[in-house]
Design an enzyme around this catalytic site. Structure first.
Site, PDB file in Angstrom:
ATOM      1  N   SER A   1      98.985 -51.899 114.433  1.00 46.19           N
ATOM      2  CA  SER A   1      98.165 -53.074 114.756  1.00 46.19           C
ATOM      3  C   SER A   1      97.871 -53.915 113.515  1.00 46.19           C
ATOM      4  O   SER A   1      97.676 -53.374 112.417  1.00 46.19           O
ATOM      5  CB  SER A   1      96.839 -52.608 115.368  1.00 46.19           C
TER       6      SER A   1
ATOM      7  N   TYR B   1      98.775 -60.273 115.373  1.00 46.85           N
ATOM      8  CA  TYR B   1      97.868 -61.250 115.958  1.00 46.85           C
ATOM      9  C   TYR B   1      97.988 -62.469 115.054  1.00 46.85           C
ATOM     10  O   TYR B   1      97.498 -62.439 113.908  1.00 46.85           O
ATOM     11  CB  TYR B   1      96.415 -60.753 115.936  1.00 46.85           C
TER      12      TYR B   1
ATOM     13  N   THR C   1     101.382 -60.147 119.914  1.00 52.49           N
ATOM     14  CA  THR C   1     100.539 -59.928 121.092  1.00 52.49           C
ATOM     15  C   THR C   1     100.043 -61.262 121.615  1.00 52.49           C
ATOM     16  O   THR C   1      99.398 -62.027 120.893  1.00 52.49           O
ATOM     17  CB  THR C   1      99.380 -58.980 120.749  1.00 52.49           C
TER      18      THR C   1
ATOM     19  N   LYS D   1     104.341 -59.257 123.422  1.00 53.67           N
ATOM     20  CA  LYS D   1     103.612 -58.226 124.179  1.00 53.67           C
ATOM     21  C   LYS D   1     102.538 -58.892 125.034  1.00 53.67           C
ATOM     22  O   LYS D   1     101.759 -59.701 124.523  1.00 53.67           O
ATOM     23  CB  LYS D   1     102.970 -57.251 123.187  1.00 53.67           C
TER      24      LYS D   1
ATOM     25  N   HIS E   1      97.387 -54.995 128.430  1.00 46.80           N
ATOM     26  CA  HIS E   1      96.529 -54.565 127.330  1.00 46.80           C
ATOM     27  C   HIS E   1      95.652 -53.384 127.767  1.00 46.80           C
ATOM     28  O   HIS E   1      94.501 -53.247 127.350  1.00 46.80           O
ATOM     29  CB  HIS E   1      95.646 -55.740 126.870  1.00 46.80           C
TER      30      HIS E   1
ATOM     31  N   ARG F   1      95.749 -45.277 124.697  1.00 46.50           N
ATOM     32  CA  ARG F   1      94.608 -44.355 124.602  1.00 46.50           C
ATOM     33  C   ARG F   1      94.979 -42.890 124.461  1.00 46.50           C
ATOM     34  O   ARG F   1      94.331 -42.176 123.678  1.00 46.50           O
ATOM     35  CB  ARG F   1      93.692 -44.548 125.815  1.00 46.50           C
TER      36      ARG F   1
HETATM   37  C1  FNR Z   1      94.468 -51.664 122.174  1.00 47.72           C
HETATM   38  N1  FNR Z   1      95.584 -52.496 122.368  1.00 47.72           N
HETATM   39  C2  FNR Z   1      95.977 -53.334 121.348  1.00 47.72           C
HETATM   40  N2  FNR Z   1      97.084 -54.098 121.502  1.00 47.72           N
HETATM   41  C3  FNR Z   1      97.511 -54.890 120.500  1.00 47.72           C
HETATM   42  O1  FNR Z   1      98.527 -55.568 120.669  1.00 47.72           O
HETATM   43  N3  FNR Z   1      96.835 -54.927 119.309  1.00 47.72           N
HETATM   44  C4  FNR Z   1      95.734 -54.188 119.081  1.00 47.72           C
HETATM   45  O2  FNR Z   1      95.156 -54.225 117.999  1.00 47.72           O
HETATM   46  C5  FNR Z   1      95.251 -53.388 120.144  1.00 47.72           C
HETATM   47  N4  FNR Z   1      94.102 -52.658 119.988  1.00 47.72           N
HETATM   48  C6  FNR Z   1      93.719 -51.786 120.977  1.00 47.72           C
HETATM   49  C7  FNR Z   1      92.600 -50.982 120.777  1.00 47.72           C
HETATM   50  C8  FNR Z   1      92.252 -50.034 121.727  1.00 47.72           C
HETATM   51  C9  FNR Z   1      91.069 -49.141 121.482  1.00 47.72           C
HETATM   52  C10 FNR Z   1      93.027 -49.895 122.906  1.00 47.72           C
HETATM   53  C11 FNR Z   1      92.699 -48.839 123.929  1.00 47.72           C
HETATM   54  C12 FNR Z   1      94.112 -50.706 123.127  1.00 47.72           C
HETATM   55  C13 FNR Z   1      96.366 -52.399 123.611  1.00 47.72           C
HETATM   56  C14 FNR Z   1      97.457 -51.346 123.483  1.00 47.72           C
HETATM   57  O3  FNR Z   1      98.465 -51.769 122.593  1.00 47.72           O
HETATM   58  C15 FNR Z   1      98.135 -51.050 124.822  1.00 47.72           C
HETATM   59  O4  FNR Z   1      98.568 -52.249 125.410  1.00 47.72           O
HETATM   60  C16 FNR Z   1      97.252 -50.303 125.814  1.00 47.72           C
HETATM   61  O5  FNR Z   1      96.415 -49.374 125.161  1.00 47.72           O
HETATM   62  C17 FNR Z   1      98.136 -49.574 126.804  1.00 47.72           C
HETATM   63  O6  FNR Z   1      97.401 -48.979 127.806  1.00 47.72           O
HETATM   64  P1  FNR Z   1      96.981 -47.423 127.816  1.00 47.72           P
HETATM   65  O7  FNR Z   1      98.185 -46.590 127.432  1.00 47.72           O
HETATM   66  O8  FNR Z   1      95.844 -47.303 126.854  1.00 47.72           O
HETATM   67  O9  FNR Z   1      96.584 -47.244 129.247  1.00 47.72           O
END
Ligand code: FNR
Length: 363
Positions: free
Chosen positions: A106, A129, A155, A232, A256, A311
Site C-alpha cells: 500500500s 493512491y 486504486t 483496482k 475494496h 483481511r
Molecule cells: C484495505 N484495502 C486497501 N486497498 C488499497 O488499494 N489500498 C489500501 O491502502 C488499502 N487499505 C486497506 C486497509 C484495510 C484495513 C483493509 C481491510 C483493506 C482494500 C484491500 O486491498 C482489498 O481490496 C480488500 O481488503 C479485499 O477484501 P477482503 O479480502 O478484506 O474481504
C-alpha cells in the site's frame, strides 16, 4: 495457529487487538451490505465437479502479468500494517516471498517501500493512491521503480473515503508510531490528521487526489513505463472497457472489501461482466470476500487470473506475525488444492467456465 480455516481468524485476532484497530480492519462502509454480500455471493455459486480425472498431483501455480506465482492468491494492499504487528509490512512481504506469491504494498504502509523491498525478495507490486501533488505521485512511482517493484496498481475506488461508522464511533486515532512511512516527505502530518473526510484512519482520503480521471491514468502509465499498470476497483463493463482502451495491463475487480460504496455489488457478481468486456485484452484479478479455496476456484472459473486477500492475512499477521501470514497462505493453498482435486482440475488451466453454475439450476 489455532484456526482451522480463514473464517476463524477474525475472532482470534479480536483477542489480540485493541477495539479501534480491530474495527478499522474488520469494518465496512455504512450498513455493511456490500461487506456481507461479498460472502453471500460466493455461497450462491455452485461448483460442477468432474470425476474420474487423474488428480494424483494437483498444481495451483499460475502466471500473473507474465510471472509465475506458486498459487493464484496475492496479498492485497492493506494500509498501516503495524497496527496489527510491530513488523508490519516487512513480515507480510517475507511471508509472500516464502509462499512464492506477490505482495501488493500500500501507498499508506507503515514501513517504507524501500525497507519492504530490502526485507524480502520475490516480486512485489506498488499500490498507488495518486496524490493531489503530481510531483509527489511521480516521486512515489520513481521510488517504487528504483526499489524493484514490478507493477503499479492504481486504486480507483477511493476518490473520497467511505463512511466506516465504527471508526467514527470509536473516534479512531493512531499512536505516534503508526505513520504513513512513504509519505513523510510529501505531506505534513498535520494535514493527514485533519484530512478533509473522516478520522486519521482515512489518511488516504486526505492525500489522494479526488480529481483523478482516465487522463490521469494515461499520465500514470507514461510515468510508470516500462512497468505494467493495473487499475483496482473496477465493478462495471463500462469502466473495464475504458481501462483496456487506456492501455492498462490489468484490472482488479474489487469493492475494496466493502469499505467504500455500500450497495456496490459483490465483486464476484461483477466479475462476469468485466471479463466479457475485457475480452482477454488485459488480465482480470479479483478481491473482496475470498475466504475459501472454493472461492478461489469459483473466481478462476469465472475468468479471474488470480485473486487477492486482504483481511485474512492481516488477522494472521496480528496473531503471529510473519508465521501467521504464512499459515494463512498455506491453509488457503491446501484448500485450493483440495477444491481442484475434488472438482477434477489438476491444473489451473483446467478451471474453466464449465466448472461453475450461477443462479438457478436450470442454467
Ligand atoms: C484495505 N484495502 C486497501 N486497498 C488499497 O488499494 N489500498 C489500501 O491502502 C488499502 N487499505 C486497506 C486497509 C484495510 C484495513 C483493509 C481491510 C483493506 C482494500 C484491500 O486491498 C482489498 O481490496 C480488500 O481488503 C479485499 O477484501 P477482503 O479480502 O478484506 O474481504
Amino acid at each position: 495457529m489455532k484456526a482451522v480455516n480463514l473464517l476463524e481468524l477474525e475472532d482470534l485476532a479480536r483477542e489480540r487487538l485493541p477495539q479501534g484497530p480491530f474495527d478499522f480492519i474488520a469494518g465496512g462502509a455504512e450498513d455493511e451490505v456490500t461487506l456481507r454480500a461479498n460472502r453471500e455471493a460466493f455461497q450462491r455459486i455452485q461448483l460442477r465437479p468432474r470425476v474420474l480425472v487423474d488428480v494424483s498431483t494437483v498444481d495451483p501455480s499460475t502466471e500473473v502479468l507474465g510471472r509465475r506465482v506458486e498459487l493464484p492468491v496475492l496479498l492485497a494492499p492493506v494500509a498501516l500494517q503495524r497496527l496489527a504487528h510491530d513488523e508490519g509490512e516487512l513480515a507480510s512481504a517475507r511471508a509472500a516471498e516464502a509462499a512464492g506469491t506477490v505482495m501488493v504494498l500500500s501507498t499508506v504502509s507503515t514501513c517504507t517501500l524501500e525497507d519492504v523491498a530490502a526485507a524480502a525478495g520475490g516480486h512485489k507490486w506498488f499500490q498507488l493512491y495518486p496524490l493531489r501533488n503530481k510531483e509527489g505521485t511521480e516521486r512515489l512511482i520513481s521510488r517504487a521503480k528504483a526499489a524493484g517493484y514490478t507493477a503499479i496498481c492504481v486504486t480507483a475506488d477511493v476518490p473520497w473515503l467511505g463512511r466506516r461508522e465504527a471508526d467514527i464511533r470509536n473516534n479512531l486515532q493512531f499512536g505516534a508510531d503508526i505513520v504513513p512511512a512513504n509519505l513523510l516527505d510529501e505531506i505534513r502530518l498535520a494535514d493527514l490528521a485533519s484530512g478533509p473526510r473522516g478520522p486519521a484512519g482515512g489518511a488516504a482520503a486526505g492525500l489522494s487526489d479526488p480529481g483523478l480521471d482516465w487522463d490521469g491514468i494515461d499520465w500514470i502509465r507514461s510515468v510508470s513505463s516500462p512497468l505494467p499498470v493495473l487499475v483496482k476497483g473496477i465493478l462495471t463493463a463500462e469502466d473495464a472497457r475504458l481501462a483496456v482502451e487506456h492501455g492498462v495491463e490489468g484490472v482488479i475487480v474489487s469493492n475494496h472489501g466493502g469499505r467504500q460504496l455500500d450497495g456496490a455489488p459483490a465483486s464476484i457478481e461483477a466479475l462476469p461482466e468485466v471479463v466479457a468486456a475485457v475480452e482477454g485484452r488485459a488480465e482480470v484479478l479479483l478481491d473482496s470476500g475470498i475466504r475459501r479455496g472454493t472461492d478461489v476456484l469459483k473466481a478462476l472459473a469465472l475468468g479471474a487470473r488470480a485473486v487477492l486477500i486482504g483481511r485474512p492475512y492481516i488477522w494472521g499477521l496480528a496473531i503471529d506475525g510473519e508465521a501467521g501470514v504464512s499459515s494463512v497462505l498455506s491453509m488457503l493453498r491446501e484448500e485450493i488444492e483440495l477444491a481442484m482435486a475434488l472438482s477434477g482440475c489438476p491444473t489451473v488451466a483446467d478451471i474453466d467456465r464449465s466448472r461453475v453454475r450461477l443462479g438457478s439450476p436450470a442454467e
